[in-house]
Design an enzyme around this catalytic site. Structure first.
Site, PDB file in Angstrom:
ATOM      1  N   ASN A  10       0.880  -1.174   0.000  1.00 49.30           N
ATOM      2  CA  ASN A  10       0.000   0.000   0.000  1.00 49.30           C
ATOM      3  C   ASN A  10       0.911   1.216   0.000  1.00 49.30           C
ATOM      4  OD1 ASN A  10      -1.772   2.073   0.496  1.00 49.30           O
ATOM      5  ND2 ASN A  10      -2.346   1.399   2.567  1.00 49.30           N
ATOM      6  N   TRP A  11       1.079   1.783  -1.193  1.00 51.58           N
ATOM      7  CA  TRP A  11       2.042   2.885  -1.323  1.00 51.58           C
ATOM      8  C   TRP A  11       1.525   4.170  -0.674  1.00 51.58           C
ATOM      9  CZ3 TRP A  11       4.063   2.598  -7.139  1.00 51.58           C
ATOM     10  CH2 TRP A  11       4.769   1.401  -7.305  1.00 51.58           C
ATOM     11  N   LYS A  12       0.233   4.203  -0.359  1.00 56.95           N
ATOM     12  CA  LYS A  12      -0.385   5.426   0.191  1.00 56.95           C
ATOM     13  C   LYS A  12      -0.069   6.607  -0.738  1.00 56.95           C
ATOM     14  CE  LYS A  12      -0.293   3.334   4.724  1.00 56.95           C
ATOM     15  NZ  LYS A  12      -0.288   3.499   6.170  1.00 56.95           N
ATOM     16  N   HIS A  95      -9.784   1.635   4.595  1.00 61.39           N
ATOM     17  CA  HIS A  95      -8.526   1.817   5.333  1.00 61.39           C
ATOM     18  C   HIS A  95      -8.766   2.811   6.471  1.00 61.39           C
ATOM     19  CE1 HIS A  95      -4.423   2.903   6.329  1.00 61.39           C
ATOM     20  NE2 HIS A  95      -4.054   1.777   5.738  1.00 61.39           N
ATOM     21  N   GLU A  97      -7.096   5.170   7.531  1.00 59.09           N
ATOM     22  CA  GLU A  97      -6.803   6.571   7.197  1.00 59.09           C
ATOM     23  C   GLU A  97      -7.975   7.206   6.471  1.00 59.09           C
ATOM     24  OE1 GLU A  97      -3.044   5.775   5.304  1.00 59.09           O
ATOM     25  OE2 GLU A  97      -2.194   5.258   7.260  1.00 59.09           O
ATOM     26  N   GLU A 166      -6.020  -4.509  10.539  1.00 59.01           N
ATOM     27  CA  GLU A 166      -4.996  -3.481  10.701  1.00 59.01           C
ATOM     28  C   GLU A 166      -5.255  -2.698  11.983  1.00 59.01           C
ATOM     29  OE1 GLU A 166      -2.938  -2.538   6.734  1.00 59.01           O
ATOM     30  OE2 GLU A 166      -4.489  -1.058   7.076  1.00 59.01           O
ATOM     31  N   GLY A 172       2.095   2.437  10.720  1.00 57.67           N
ATOM     32  CA  GLY A 172       3.087   3.496  10.562  1.00 57.67           C
ATOM     33  C   GLY A 172       3.785   3.880  11.855  1.00 57.67           C
ATOM     34  N   SER A 212       2.848  -2.035  10.407  1.00 59.59           N
ATOM     35  CA  SER A 212       4.287  -2.156  10.658  1.00 59.59           C
ATOM     36  C   SER A 212       4.822  -3.560  10.408  1.00 59.59           C
ATOM     37  CB  SER A 212       4.638  -1.671  12.066  1.00 59.59           C
ATOM     38  OG  SER A 212       4.275  -0.303  12.225  1.00 59.59           O
ATOM     39  N   GLY A 233       2.561  -1.081   4.311  1.00 53.16           N
ATOM     40  CA  GLY A 233       2.699   0.337   3.994  1.00 53.16           C
ATOM     41  C   GLY A 233       4.159   0.703   3.808  1.00 53.16           C
ATOM     42  N   GLY A 234       4.761   1.242   4.852  1.00 50.82           N
ATOM     43  CA  GLY A 234       6.124   1.764   4.767  1.00 50.82           C
ATOM     44  C   GLY A 234       7.127   0.820   4.115  1.00 50.82           C
TER      45      GLY A 234
END
Ligand code: PGA
Length: 250
Positions: A10-12, A95, A97, A166, A172, A212, A233-234
């Site tokens: 998930n590149w966001k 998500h 966010e 999640e 993150g 994470s 993500g990251g």
């Protein structure tokens, strides 16, 4: 029970034409023939770029959101049919966010999941509790409510979704749920799928862990019986880390 694990990046809201090209170059160089399914969920403006770049690679294309509506006066929205034009296979919905910053409630998330299935896109439905909810002992009640909204709308089509647990406090933050903490929630979600999602939903639905996940902790998480992959993500922005997670999956 032969669920193929899915590792989805998930590149966001990260990247750009040049950076995406370099990232895919490095993934292409190292991916080989993965034992799991692999996807990258990219920002909408780069779907075209990535649809071209992923041709012939064992990496599927995903979107980070999808409109609940099929077409019309919905400024800024991207429909399922538009995503299909770029061979999008997966769309993240709900998500945390988007729930937090865009006010997406359970009903909207369910409508988006349905819109995805209507065009043959597999929704990756995200559920998860905040730190306050976990500390108040509400984890299972929260994820249960979030899944129930989707299963209630989809009925026996629930078996077609991908679910992602999640925990919001792990996203993150560098704090990961322990494999045992995650497994407990995944098992509860799978039991709920069995109660409400139609005959084979519990067996069929892949439940990803997100929050994470990284090259160091992936193998232990992915070894849990009810963890069927990861939403990354990251660590998906660094090819070496993403490839290490892919290599840890089966
Ligand atoms: P993270 O993000 O891996 O950076 O914690 C996961 C996600 O939000 O999907």
């Amino acid at each position: 029970m032969a669920r193929k694990q899915l590792i989805a990046g998930n590149w966001k809201m990260n990247g750009g034409l040049a950076a995406n090209g370099l990232l895919i170059d490095a993934i292409e160089a190292g991916i080989g023939s993965p034992a799991c399914e692999v996807a990258v969920c990219v920002p909408a403006p780069y779907l075209s770029q990535m649809a071209d770049r992923l041709l012939g690679l064992p990496v599927m294309l995903g979107a980070q959101d999808i409109s609940a509506f099929a077409q019309g006066a919905y400024t800024g929205e991207v429909s399922g049919a538009m995503l299909r034009d770029f061979d999008v296979c997966y769309a993240i919905v709900g998500h945390s966010e988007r729930r937090q910053y865009h006010g997406e409630a359970d009903a909207a998330v369910a409508a988006k999941a349905e819109a995805a299935l209507a065009v043959g896109i597999l929704p990756i439905v995200c559920v998860g509790e905040t730190l306050a909810e976990r500390e108040a002992g509400q984890t299972e009640a929260v994820v249960r409510r979030q899944l129930a909204a989707v299963a209630g709308r989809l009925g026996d089509r629930t078996g077609a979704i991908v679910l992602a647990y999640e925990p919001v406090w792990a996203i993150g933050t560098g704090k990961t749920a322990t494999p045992q903490e995650a497994q407990a929630v995944h098992a509860a979600l799978r039991a709920q799928l069995g109660e409400t999602g139609g005959a084979d939903a519990a067996d069929k639905v892949r439940i990803l862990y997100g929050g994470s996940m990284n090259a160091a902790n992936a193998a232990q998480l992915l070894a849990q019986p009810d963890i069927d992959g990861g939403l990354i993500g990251g660590a998906s922005l660094k090819a070496a880390d993403f490839l290490a997670i892919v290599a840890a999956a089966h």
